[in-house]
Design an enzyme around this catalytic site. Structure first.
Site, PDB file in Angstrom:
ATOM      1  N   GLU A  92      48.142  30.145  53.597  1.00  0.00           N
ATOM      2  CA  GLU A  92      47.478  30.481  54.859  1.00  0.00           C
ATOM      3  C   GLU A  92      47.732  29.452  55.957  1.00  0.00           C
ATOM      4  O   GLU A  92      47.446  29.704  57.133  1.00  0.00           O
ATOM      5  CB  GLU A  92      45.961  30.608  54.630  1.00  0.00           C
ATOM      6  CG  GLU A  92      45.545  31.796  53.781  1.00  0.00           C
ATOM      7  CD  GLU A  92      45.734  33.124  54.478  1.00  0.00           C
ATOM      8  OE1 GLU A  92      46.035  33.130  55.687  1.00  0.00           O
ATOM      9  OE2 GLU A  92      45.604  34.170  53.819  1.00  0.00           O
ATOM     10  N   GLU A 123      49.291  26.084  30.657  1.00  0.00           N
ATOM     11  CA  GLU A 123      48.331  25.069  31.100  1.00  0.00           C
ATOM     12  C   GLU A 123      48.176  23.938  30.093  1.00  0.00           C
ATOM     13  O   GLU A 123      47.661  22.873  30.419  1.00  0.00           O
ATOM     14  CB  GLU A 123      46.974  25.706  31.358  1.00  0.00           C
ATOM     15  CG  GLU A 123      46.235  26.184  30.128  1.00  0.00           C
ATOM     16  CD  GLU A 123      44.864  26.736  30.470  1.00  0.00           C
ATOM     17  OE1 GLU A 123      43.876  26.097  30.077  1.00  0.00           O
ATOM     18  OE2 GLU A 123      44.786  27.781  31.133  1.00  0.00           O
TER      19      GLU A 123
END
Length: 310
Positions: A92, A123
């Site tokens: 953004e 992960e």
């Protein structure tokens, strides 16, 4: 103590995010309205948890802005929901603040495929986080924000440990207290929101808290870098019709001119909102406006003040 997999022993009982929430103990017997009422009540706790960490968030904003002024980058890194939130915040920044895509970067364990679908086991690999930062050629002037609701995700811990070796500023963002991440980073932001309504589902309150903190971090940094004038996003990148209209409105408001003139100025200034404002307010050419902005580190308020003082 390590588990049979070679990873540090994971004591779920000691983690706030894994606790059983008494408010939702009978949630499977509730109506839809009762379910959303409980969720809403729990979400009300999130802002209070974030409030407790405002001094640490502010410190992260200040220190990050210093690094970016020196040519550094802001790099978010996480697994699962945490990684996706970092990518969302990073994505953004270019349309909102006209930043180059390489200034704010989001990394996720498992790479781009993990944005849409879980990549099992990614992960749990601390070397993966290190390797991802090495691919970016991490430098000491960069900022690495390790995002992990648990505060103990190996991918994040490995990345942050490497970042510290390089000399980069390290920030931790977790939703448990006293985690391994606390002792690994320069600045720790612990958003302790308590047990989720579905135990361990950290895409809920924990994810909301992380999103709020990331909003503050990136927006605060951009404001300190001069990306706003008052509360106007004067570095908006007018890449679609809505943003073109927003840019025009901003020029109209700050320069005190009508829409037709603002649109003409934006066209003359290649859509650069700041440049158009300086041209309108200081009555200079677009080239001179750009030179003046560059001389004042692209800060519009300082540029206008200097021109008006001449």
């Amino acid at each position: 103590m390590s588990s049979s997999s070679g990873q540090p022993e994971l004591n779920l009982h000691a983690m706030e995010t894994e606790g059983a929430n008494p408010a939702s103990a009978q949630i499977d017997q509730m109506s839809a309205l009762e379910i959303v009422q409980i969720m809403n009540a729990e979400d009300a706790r999130v802002a209070l948890a974030v409030q407790q960490e405002l001094p640490q968030i502010a410190r992260a904003v200040e220190e990050s802005a210093k690094r970016l002024r020196q040519g550094g980058r802001l790099i978010y890194l996480g697994a699962g929901t945490s990684g996706r939130l970092g990518i969302l915040d990073a994505s953004e920044c270019p349309p909102t603040f006209s930043t180059p895509p390489e200034l704010v970067i989001g990394l996720i364990a498992g790479g781009p495929p993990a944005i849409l679908k879980a990549v099992e086991g990614a992960e749990d690999n601390p070397e993966g986080g290190k390797a991802d930062l090495q691919q970016l050629h991490l430098e000491a002037r960069d900022v690495v924000v390790g995002i992990a609701a648990s505060g103990r995700t190996p991918y994040v811990l490995g990345a942050v440990a490497y970042a510290r070796e390089v000399g980069a500023l390290t920030v931790g963002l977790a939703c448990n207290s006293q985690t391994p991440l606390h002792s690994t980073v320069d600045i720790m932001i612990a958003l302790v929101v308590g047990p989720e309504i579905v135990s361990g589902s950290t895409r809920l309150k924990a994810g909301t808290a992380q999103k709020m903190a990331l909003n503050m971090l990136s927006t605060g940094v951009m404001i300190l870098l001069g990306k706003t004038y008052g509360n106007q996003m004067v570095d908006v990148h007018a890449s679609n019709y809505k943003l073109q209209r927003r840019a025009s409105k901003i020029v109209q408001t700050i320069a005190g001119i009508e829409q037709e003139q603002a649109d003409a100025l934006l066209a003359q200034c290649d859509g650069e909102t700041k440049t158009a404002i300086v041209v309108a307010r200081a009555h200079v050419s677009p080239q001179e406006a750009r030179q003046q902005l560059a001389a004042h580190q692209q800060v519009l308020r300082a540029t206008l003040a200097a021109l008006q003082a001449e």
